[in-house]
Scaffold this active site. Structure first.
Site, short mmCIF file in Angstrom:
data_model
loop_
_atom_site.label_atom_id
_atom_site.label_comp_id
_atom_site.label_asym_id
_atom_site.label_seq_id
_atom_site.Cartn_x
_atom_site.Cartn_y
_atom_site.Cartn_z
CG ASP A 88 -0.24 0.06 2.54
OD1 ASP A 88 0.81 -0.60 2.68
OD2 ASP A 88 -0.72 0.77 3.44
CD GLU A 153 4.20 1.10 6.85
OE1 GLU A 153 5.00 1.48 7.73
OE2 GLU A 153 3.81 1.85 5.92
CG ASP A 180 9.39 0.20 4.67
OD1 ASP A 180 9.54 1.08 3.81
OD2 ASP A 180 8.39 0.13 5.41
CG HIS A 213 -16.35 40.17 24.99
ND1 HIS A 213 -15.36 40.99 25.46
CD2 HIS A 213 -16.94 40.82 23.95
CE1 HIS A 213 -15.32 42.09 24.73
NE2 HIS A 213 -16.30 42.02 23.80
#
Length: 456
Positions: A88, A153, A180, A213
């Site tokens: 992937d 992954e 990797d 505010h």
């Protein structure tokens, strides 16, 4: 081995063309719209593994994207190598910054450009081609081979630990081999033996029950953003050490051998800083840049928000302030334990005017591998033969969670023999991978298999 090397050399152009076919598949795991494309990539790999002659190949479904599994057992007496990779890829955005379409791979000056070229299709494909080179000789690989190629992954590998647990018997091996990671630099061979772990968390401080505010309430209501900034500022001391009590309790000091290795690496600190636009570096006192980014624990705020950040002015006193924080951990630091220590810090220092929300999102432990093991020495020999010089054993500052999963669930160490470069633009536009490193990777894997087989 020589026959396999010759085959790889003769068929290299075919290997490149096949890689281009794989890169054309937009297997983006994080985007549900590409679910069918992720499955198509799994099918393509399974078909290719069958074509090159692997004895058994199948696509196995998970609750997410499928896993491609293949094996080729030549002799039970020989060592078994489990090859891990992921098919992937990251989304290609922003598309406008690509010089060529991300899923139409092109080759310019010996470099292939496409999403996934380096991370991780190009690198996992080296292992398929090394296997093919041996299978084509008719003798088969010198080791038993198993492939585990996942499709999640880049989206967190959510279902991989359960898959490994459910299939632990068929995944039995002697070592895991992963490509990797990166070389230390162009032409500088290296093997990663250490990875840092990770603990990732989110902190929210809530003050009033709504945005107020600032003119009507300011001065009597403590501002959550101010309070959170003070808490974050207190997370480091003047020496850039993390102040969370117990953070360093389990940190193992670097050995002199390790520090000598860091000093020997060809690293230009000034050039490194210049490349990312830094006027100066900032490390934990007493540690070099390389030691700090790879072998020491860290804490960094990854994002902080609250109140009004739009155009123009809005004088609001915010109800909430948020921060995401990551801690890179070294081996022996346990992610869940470190996260609880971080929680204790925020709880102890949260002002009484605020409510604290603390979420531990995810994490994983660091890893160290014995550089003297047979597999690591076989890898070192293979790289030396390819590059003509001894490789460096290095530690990486990043995390690869699956490495600790393999250790915990299968009892296996991983050899991280990657061929990327930090300049390959992974996860970025114009991701690329040098074809010289694609070739060197295939040859190194072929040589590794033979040298590792000889250790038994």
């Amino acid at each position: 081995m020589e026959k396999a090397l010759a085959y790889a050399g003769t068929h290299f152009d075919d290997f490149v063309a096949q890689l281009q076919d794989l890169l054309r598949i937009p297997s983006i795991s994080t985007d549900p719209d590409y679910r069918d494309e992720v499955r198509r990539a799994a099918g393509w790999l399974a078909d290719h593994l069958e074509t090159i002659g692997m004895a058994h190949t199948e696509v196995l479904d998970t609750a997410g994207h499928p896993v491609v599994y293949a094996e080729h057992v030549v002799d039970p007496a020989r060592p078994t190598v489990l090859v891990y990779g992921h098919y992937d890829v990251q989304p290609p955005d922003p598309l406008a910054l690509w010089t060529s379409p991300p899923f139409e791979p092109v080759i310019r000056d010996g470099v292939i450009y496409a999403r996934g070229a380096c991370d991780d299709k190009g690198q996992l494909f080296m292992h398929l081609k090394a296997a093919e080179a041996y299978l084509a000789t008719g003798e088969g690989p010198p080791v038993n081979l198993k492939f585990l190629l996942e499709g999640e992954e880049e989206s967190g590998s959510e279902h991989l630990p359960g898959f490994i647990e459910a299939h632990h018997e068929r995944l039995a091996a002697d070592i895991v081999l992963i490509s990797d990671t990166d070389l230390f630099g162009p032409g500088i061979p290296s093997i990663t033996y250490g990875l840092r772990g990770l603990a990732y968390l989110e902190v929210t401080l809530t003050g009033p029950n709504r945005d107020l505010h600032s003119g009507m309430y300011g001065g009597a209501v403590e501002n959550p953003i101010n309070a959170l900034c003070r808490l974050i500022a207190g997370l480091h001391d003047a020496d850039h050490r993390v102040t969370i009590p117990g953070f360093y309790d389990n940190v193992v000091p670097l050995t002199e051998e390790e520090r000598a290795t860091f000093r020997a690496l060809p690293f230009d600190e000034q050039a490194w800083a210049k490349e990312v636009g830094l006027p100066a570096t900032k490390t934990e006192k007493g540690y070099s840049v390389l030691e700090a980014i790879s072998a020491r624990p860290t804490l960094d705020v990854n994002g902080i928000w609250g109140g009004y950040t739009g155009k123009g002015a809005k004088t609001v006193l915010p109800a909430q302030a948020h921060a995401k924080i990551s801690m890179r951990l070294v081996p022996d630091q346990r992610p869940e334990e470190i996260a609880e220590k971080a929680r204790a810090y925020f709880e102890a220092n949260c002002p009484p005017t605020m409510k604290l929300s603390f979420r531990y999102l995810h994490g994983g432990p660091g890893v160290l591998v014995d550089t003297h093991s047979p597999a690591m020495q076989a890898a070192a020999r293979a790289l030396k033969e390819v590059f003509g010089r001894d490789p460096f054993f290095i530690r990486s500052g990043g995390s690869i969670p699956v490495v600790s999963v393999f250790k915990k669930r299968l009892g296996l160490d991983s050899v991280l023999m990657g061929f990327g470069l930090t300049s390959d633009a992974i996860h970025s536009p114009n991701e690329h991978f040098g074809l010289d490193r694609f070739r060197q990777g295939i040859e190194s894997i072929i040589r590794f298999q033979t040298h590792y087989a000889r250790t038994r």
